[in-house]
Design a protein around this motif. Structure first.
Motif, PDB file in Angstrom:
ATOM      1  N   GLN A  55       0.823  -1.198   0.000  1.00 10.02           N
ATOM      2  CA  GLN A  55       0.000   0.000   0.000  1.00 10.02           C
ATOM      3  C   GLN A  55       0.863   1.257   0.000  1.00 10.02           C
ATOM      4  OE1 GLN A  55      -3.160   0.318  -0.436  1.00 10.02           O
ATOM      5  NE2 GLN A  55      -3.335   2.524  -0.045  1.00 10.02           N
ATOM      6  N   TYR A  58       2.548   1.672  -3.320  1.00  7.70           N
ATOM      7  CA  TYR A  58       1.609   2.243  -4.278  1.00  7.70           C
ATOM      8  C   TYR A  58       1.544   3.766  -4.150  1.00  7.70           C
ATOM      9  CZ  TYR A  58      -2.914   3.711  -6.139  1.00  7.70           C
ATOM     10  OH  TYR A  58      -3.917   4.388  -6.804  1.00  7.70           O
ATOM     11  N   GLN A  59       1.503   4.270  -2.929  1.00  5.54           N
ATOM     12  CA  GLN A  59       1.453   5.713  -2.709  1.00  5.54           C
ATOM     13  C   GLN A  59       2.734   6.382  -3.189  1.00  5.54           C
ATOM     14  OE1 GLN A  59      -1.154   7.499  -1.704  1.00  5.54           O
ATOM     15  NE2 GLN A  59      -2.435   5.684  -1.459  1.00  5.54           N
ATOM     16  N   ASP A  76      -5.968  10.273  -7.392  1.00  2.00           N
ATOM     17  CA  ASP A  76      -5.730   8.836  -7.269  1.00  2.00           C
ATOM     18  C   ASP A  76      -6.667   8.146  -8.248  1.00  2.00           C
ATOM     19  OD1 ASP A  76      -5.391   6.213  -6.610  1.00  2.00           O
ATOM     20  OD2 ASP A  76      -5.584   6.497  -4.447  1.00  2.00           O
ATOM     21  N   TYR A  78      -6.474   5.214  -9.691  1.00  2.00           N
ATOM     22  CA  TYR A  78      -6.425   3.766  -9.839  1.00  2.00           C
ATOM     23  C   TYR A  78      -7.064   3.005  -8.680  1.00  2.00           C
ATOM     24  CZ  TYR A  78      -2.891   5.792 -12.842  1.00  2.00           C
ATOM     25  OH  TYR A  78      -2.248   6.588 -13.753  1.00  2.00           O
ATOM     26  N   GLU A  79      -7.362   3.670  -7.583  1.00  2.00           N
ATOM     27  CA  GLU A  79      -7.922   2.988  -6.424  1.00  2.00           C
ATOM     28  C   GLU A  79      -9.379   3.425  -6.229  1.00  2.00           C
ATOM     29  OE1 GLU A  79      -6.263   1.770  -2.024  1.00  2.00           O
ATOM     30  OE2 GLU A  79      -5.949   3.823  -2.709  1.00  2.00           O
ATOM     31  N   PHE A  80     -10.284   2.475  -6.307  1.00  2.00           N
ATOM     32  CA  PHE A  80     -11.724   2.726  -6.130  1.00  2.00           C
ATOM     33  C   PHE A  80     -12.260   3.719  -7.165  1.00  2.00           C
ATOM     34  CE2 PHE A  80      -9.966   2.108  -1.741  1.00  2.00           C
ATOM     35  CZ  PHE A  80     -10.358   0.795  -1.622  1.00  2.00           C
ATOM     36  N   ARG A  88     -11.807  11.540  -8.164  1.00  2.00           N
ATOM     37  CA  ARG A  88     -10.686  10.934  -7.459  1.00  2.00           C
ATOM     38  C   ARG A  88      -9.682  11.971  -6.974  1.00  2.00           C
ATOM     39  NH1 ARG A  88     -11.733   7.719  -4.824  1.00  2.00           N
ATOM     40  NH2 ARG A  88      -9.601   6.956  -4.667  1.00  2.00           N
TER      41      ARG A  88
END
Length: 243
Positions: A55, A58-59, A76, A78-80, A88
């Motif tokens: 995680q 990724y950040q 962001d 790519y996440e949710f 996002r």
């Protein structure tokens, strides 16, 4: 001892401690990252172990993409993501400055090296700043160097760092805050207040726990610095470097 020599010696000591504590990570510095401080499967390398390390990686990677212009700033994507990229938008620091250190390491040697490089820089800066602080109170550089070594060998630092917690990186801001306050109070140097303020800001960007502890640390170390600055106290050592 000059600040430059102190920096070089502290870097060598940090590399030695890192190699011992994180082995066999040095063998895989360009290919892999640690997932835990518990080396339960000695000699084995596993792929894509779930955990905090992925995680945070990724950040770091996302921040690097923003720096290069591959991803819009503070988005962001790519996440949710349900299809609306504008939704996002997230205004946050993405663990600066360590995400930037990761970016430099990634450009030099790949994503795994970027991660390990950022951890090494955090460890080295911790030891270097703690050494600078300790020698303001110690009778010799040797005593200060040994005392500062405690900042590298405490197990909780490695549990957080190798486990992928931002706290493992953020612990560098504790000696930065104390050194800055010490310089500001005892030496009346504005650069000390600037160092302490920047350290608190970076702590808030890196880890909320470290920010909380740094805020608690400020009045406590101000009291220490004030007491030692009294005329009856032992005067602080004045080194040629000004530290």
């Amino acid at each position: 001892m000059s600040a430059k020599r102190t920096a070089l010696i502290s870097l060598a000591v940090t590399l030695l401690v890192w190699a011992v504590y994180s082995w066999p990570l040095p063998r895989h510095i360009f290919q892999g990252i640690p997932s835990s401080a518990q080396n339960a499967e000695r000699g084995r390398v596993r792929a894509m172990i779930p955990g905090d390390h992925l995680q945070l990686l990724y950040q770091f990677w996302l921040a690097g993409d923003m720096i290069q212009g591959k991803t819009p700033l503070f988005h962001d994507l790519y996440e949710f993501n349900t299809g609306d990229d504008q939704a996002r938008f997230r205004l946050k620091a993405h663990y600066l400055p360590f995400s930037f250190v990761f970016f430099l390491g990634e450009r030099a040697g790949g994503r795994a090296f970027g991660w390990n490089f950022a951890g090494l820089i955090s460890l080295w800066a911790t030891y270097f700043l703690t050494w600078l602080l300790a020698r303001r109170y110690a009778r010799s550089d040797g005593i200060a160097a040994v005392a500062a070594l405690i900042s590298l060998v405490f197990p909780f630092r490695w549990i957080n760092l190798l486990g992928g917690s931002p706290m493992g990186y953020a612990m560098v801001w504790a000696p930065a805050v104390m050194l800055g306050i010490d310089m500001a109070v005892r030496d009346r140097r504005a650069v000390g207040g600037l160092l302490a303020g920047v350290a608190v800001l970076f702590a808030s960007w890196t880890d909320s726990h470290m920010f909380f502890f740094a805020a608690l640390l400020i009045p406590a170390w101000c009291a220490v610095a004030l007491v030692t600055a009294l005329p009856s106290a032992v005067p602080p050592r004045r080194l040629a470097t000004g530290w």
